[in-house]
Design a protein around this motif. Structure first.
Motif, mmCIF file in Angstrom:
data_model
loop_
_atom_site.group_PDB
_atom_site.id
_atom_site.type_symbol
_atom_site.label_atom_id
_atom_site.label_comp_id
_atom_site.label_asym_id
_atom_site.label_seq_id
_atom_site.Cartn_x
_atom_site.Cartn_y
_atom_site.Cartn_z
ATOM 1 N N ILE A 203 11.521 7.538 6.545
ATOM 2 C CA ILE A 203 12.174 6.230 6.451
ATOM 3 C C ILE A 203 11.190 5.119 6.809
ATOM 4 O O ILE A 203 10.070 5.377 7.255
ATOM 5 C CB ILE A 203 13.417 6.167 7.369
ATOM 6 C CG1 ILE A 203 13.008 6.409 8.822
ATOM 7 C CG2 ILE A 203 14.449 7.207 6.934
ATOM 8 C CD1 ILE A 203 14.164 6.267 9.808
ATOM 9 N N GLY A 204 11.631 3.879 6.624
ATOM 10 C CA GLY A 204 10.812 2.734 6.990
ATOM 11 C C GLY A 204 9.653 2.466 6.059
ATOM 12 O O GLY A 204 8.661 1.840 6.456
ATOM 13 N N LEU A 205 9.762 2.881 4.801
ATOM 14 C CA LEU A 205 8.693 2.661 3.832
ATOM 15 C C LEU A 205 8.830 1.280 3.193
ATOM 16 O O LEU A 205 9.893 0.665 3.226
ATOM 17 C CB LEU A 205 8.737 3.749 2.754
ATOM 18 C CG LEU A 205 8.647 5.189 3.246
ATOM 19 C CD1 LEU A 205 8.780 6.156 2.069
ATOM 20 C CD2 LEU A 205 7.346 5.436 3.999
ATOM 21 N N SER A 206 7.754 0.796 2.610
ATOM 22 C CA SER A 206 7.772 -0.482 1.898
ATOM 23 C C SER A 206 8.198 -0.252 0.452
ATOM 24 O O SER A 206 7.774 0.723 -0.177
ATOM 25 C CB SER A 206 6.393 -1.137 1.922
ATOM 26 O OG SER A 206 6.004 -1.453 3.246
ATOM 27 N N PRO A 207 9.015 -1.137 -0.103
ATOM 28 C CA PRO A 207 9.382 -0.997 -1.518
ATOM 29 C C PRO A 207 8.170 -1.152 -2.438
ATOM 30 O O PRO A 207 7.219 -1.866 -2.120
ATOM 31 C CB PRO A 207 10.388 -2.138 -1.736
ATOM 32 C CG PRO A 207 10.885 -2.487 -0.377
ATOM 33 C CD PRO A 207 9.736 -2.243 0.541
ATOM 34 N N TRP A 208 8.257 -0.478 -3.583
ATOM 35 C CA TRP A 208 7.270 -0.612 -4.662
ATOM 36 C C TRP A 208 5.848 -0.312 -4.168
ATOM 37 O O TRP A 208 4.903 -0.980 -4.512
ATOM 38 C CB TRP A 208 7.351 -2.014 -5.264
ATOM 39 C CG TRP A 208 6.776 -2.119 -6.650
ATOM 40 C CD1 TRP A 208 7.048 -1.324 -7.719
ATOM 41 C CD2 TRP A 208 5.846 -3.102 -7.131
ATOM 42 N NE1 TRP A 208 6.334 -1.750 -8.825
ATOM 43 C CE2 TRP A 208 5.595 -2.845 -8.486
ATOM 44 C CE3 TRP A 208 5.197 -4.185 -6.531
ATOM 45 C CZ2 TRP A 208 4.741 -3.613 -9.254
ATOM 46 C CZ3 TRP A 208 4.345 -4.957 -7.306
ATOM 47 C CH2 TRP A 208 4.118 -4.663 -8.648
ATOM 48 N N MET A 209 5.742 0.755 -3.363
ATOM 49 C CA MET A 209 4.434 1.168 -2.846
ATOM 50 C C MET A 209 4.224 2.642 -3.139
ATOM 51 O O MET A 209 5.172 3.431 -3.163
ATOM 52 C CB MET A 209 4.344 0.936 -1.340
ATOM 53 C CG MET A 209 4.142 -0.513 -0.966
ATOM 54 S SD MET A 209 2.510 -1.145 -1.423
ATOM 55 C CE MET A 209 1.493 -0.323 -0.214
ATOM 56 N N ASP A 210 2.966 3.037 -3.355
ATOM 57 C CA ASP A 210 2.601 4.432 -3.569
ATOM 58 C C ASP A 210 2.326 5.099 -2.228
ATOM 59 O O ASP A 210 1.622 4.537 -1.378
ATOM 60 C CB ASP A 210 1.356 4.521 -4.454
ATOM 61 C CG ASP A 210 1.619 4.044 -5.875
ATOM 62 O OD1 ASP A 210 2.779 4.139 -6.323
ATOM 63 O OD2 ASP A 210 0.662 3.579 -6.526
ATOM 64 N N TYR A 211 2.864 6.317 -2.053
ATOM 65 C CA TYR A 211 2.675 7.076 -0.818
ATOM 66 C C TYR A 211 2.353 8.524 -1.154
ATOM 67 O O TYR A 211 2.813 9.067 -2.159
ATOM 68 C CB TYR A 211 3.936 7.061 0.046
ATOM 69 C CG TYR A 211 4.249 5.737 0.707
ATOM 70 C CD1 TYR A 211 3.676 5.388 1.925
ATOM 71 C CD2 TYR A 211 5.137 4.843 0.109
ATOM 72 C CE1 TYR A 211 3.981 4.178 2.541
ATOM 73 C CE2 TYR A 211 5.436 3.622 0.718
ATOM 74 C CZ TYR A 211 4.853 3.307 1.935
ATOM 75 O OH TYR A 211 5.154 2.103 2.532
ATOM 76 N N GLU A 212 1.577 9.160 -0.270
ATOM 77 C CA GLU A 212 1.448 10.611 -0.261
ATOM 78 C C GLU A 212 1.626 11.084 1.171
ATOM 79 O O GLU A 212 1.395 10.330 2.126
ATOM 80 C CB GLU A 212 0.101 11.065 -0.841
ATOM 81 C CG GLU A 212 -1.122 10.481 -0.181
ATOM 82 C CD GLU A 212 -2.405 10.940 -0.865
ATOM 83 O OE1 GLU A 212 -2.348 11.878 -1.669
ATOM 84 O OE2 GLU A 212 -3.462 10.360 -0.581
ATOM 85 N N PHE A 213 2.059 12.348 1.328
ATOM 86 C CA PHE A 213 2.477 12.843 2.631
ATOM 87 C C PHE A 213 1.839 14.192 2.937
ATOM 88 O O PHE A 213 1.511 14.961 2.031
ATOM 89 C CB PHE A 213 4.004 12.975 2.682
ATOM 90 C CG PHE A 213 4.733 11.699 2.388
ATOM 91 C CD1 PHE A 213 4.948 10.757 3.380
ATOM 92 C CD2 PHE A 213 5.199 11.426 1.101
ATOM 93 C CE1 PHE A 213 5.613 9.573 3.100
ATOM 94 C CE2 PHE A 213 5.861 10.252 0.817
ATOM 95 C CZ PHE A 213 6.065 9.321 1.819
ATOM 96 N N GLN A 214 1.681 14.469 4.242
ATOM 97 C CA GLN A 214 1.275 15.772 4.749
ATOM 98 C C GLN A 214 2.246 16.199 5.841
ATOM 99 O O GLN A 214 2.849 15.353 6.514
ATOM 100 C CB GLN A 214 -0.134 15.723 5.343
ATOM 101 C CG GLN A 214 -1.255 15.539 4.345
ATOM 102 C CD GLN A 214 -2.612 15.494 5.030
ATOM 103 O OE1 GLN A 214 -2.751 15.002 6.159
ATOM 104 N NE2 GLN A 214 -3.632 16.005 4.357
ATOM 105 N N VAL A 215 2.378 17.513 6.027
ATOM 106 C CA VAL A 215 3.222 18.064 7.082
ATOM 107 C C VAL A 215 2.340 18.884 8.018
ATOM 108 O O VAL A 215 1.496 19.664 7.560
ATOM 109 C CB VAL A 215 4.343 18.944 6.503
ATOM 110 C CG1 VAL A 215 5.248 19.471 7.617
ATOM 111 C CG2 VAL A 215 5.160 18.161 5.484
#
Length: 272
Positions: A111-123
């Motif tokens: 949660i708490g992401l910015s609209p219209w932005m590209d993200y990638e994630f790691q666990v």
């Protein structure tokens, strides 16, 4: 690494996860042989989770799913989610729902992401022995578009030619635009006037707007404010700033010896 401590003893130092396994010790004489075996278990931080996938994307949140990695003989206690945007720099820990992700989980909401932005994630998984290596990054996902949530800053202006009001501001950075079709809306009025004049500036790179009116008096105070818009809607207005129209240009007298400033005081002197 194995080394002989005393006769009949085998000591393994600096044990790593790769050293786990079954060890066999054999003794042989000219008439007979004997052997014994022992299983070595090496405990350590968890291995990297696998199969990280992004699902259910909206304007400010995504759902992240993954598969468990090796626990390396110590139960996984918790997971943390790391994320980054190509425009925003290094990996950082993300806010999640639930805030604490238990070791038996295989999904969480970021949660708490910015609209219209590209993200990638790691666990990253952890246990009582420490945190393991991060998973491979997920595929890049772009959040949905939304109306701007903040106003441009750096509002000011002044100067320019006679009968002009120049308004300037700082362009909005990409991470605050929230969508395409981006531009600015300016509202301005003479100080204490009841009516605002409104102008649209439909270019994200724009930094100034020039209002020209032949009836505009010199150094007239204006109240100005600005907000951003995109195809999803309009954001909030900034605080009001005070900007003055251009000053009257000095005029040279017929004798060519002096100029009169806007306030009627004697101004510059020129050589004949």
């Amino acid at each position: 690494m194995c080394q002989k401590e005393t006769i009949g003893d085998l000591l393994i130092v600096n044990a790593q996860l790769m050293h786990a396994g079954t060890y066999v010790c054999a003794a042989q004489t000219v008439v007979d042989s004997a052997s014994a075996s022992a299983k070595l278990v090496v405990r350590g931080p968890p291995g990297p989770p696998g199969g990280v996938a992004v699902k259910d994307v909206n304007e400010t949140a995504v759902e992240l799913r993954w598969s468990r990695g090796y626990d390396n003989h110590s139960p996984i206690g918790r997971y943390i989610i790391m994320g980054r945007s190509p425009l925003a720099g290094p990996w950082k820990q993300m806010r999640t729902d639930p805030p604490n992700i238990e070791g038996n989980a295989e999904s969480a909401r970021v949660i708490g992401l910015s609209p219209w932005m590209d993200y990638e994630f790691q666990v990253i998984a952890s246990n009582i022995l420490g945190s393991g290596e991060p998973s491979m990054p997920s595929q890049v996902a772009r959040t949905g578009q939304a109306a701007p949530s903040v106003a441009p800053n750096g509002l000011g202006g002044g100067g320019g030619d006679r009968h002009e009001l120049i308004i300037t501001w700082t362009p909005m950075a990409r991470e605050y635009q929230n969508g395409d079709g981006f531009g600015y809306i300016l509202a301005f009025r003479k100080k204490n006037s009841p009516t605002w004049m409104v102008e649209k500036v439909p270019h994200v790179e724009s930094t100034r707007f020039v209002y020209r009116n032949e009836s505009l008096s010199p150094y007239c105070p204006f109240e100005v404010k600005i907000k951003a818009y995109n195809k999803k809607g309009e954001g909030p207005f900034s605080q009001v700033a005070l900007v003055h129209s251009a000053e009257e240009e000095p005029t040279i007298s017929p004798e060519g010896q002096r100029a009169t400033a806007p306030d009627g005081l004697t101004g510059l002197h020129f050589a004949p």
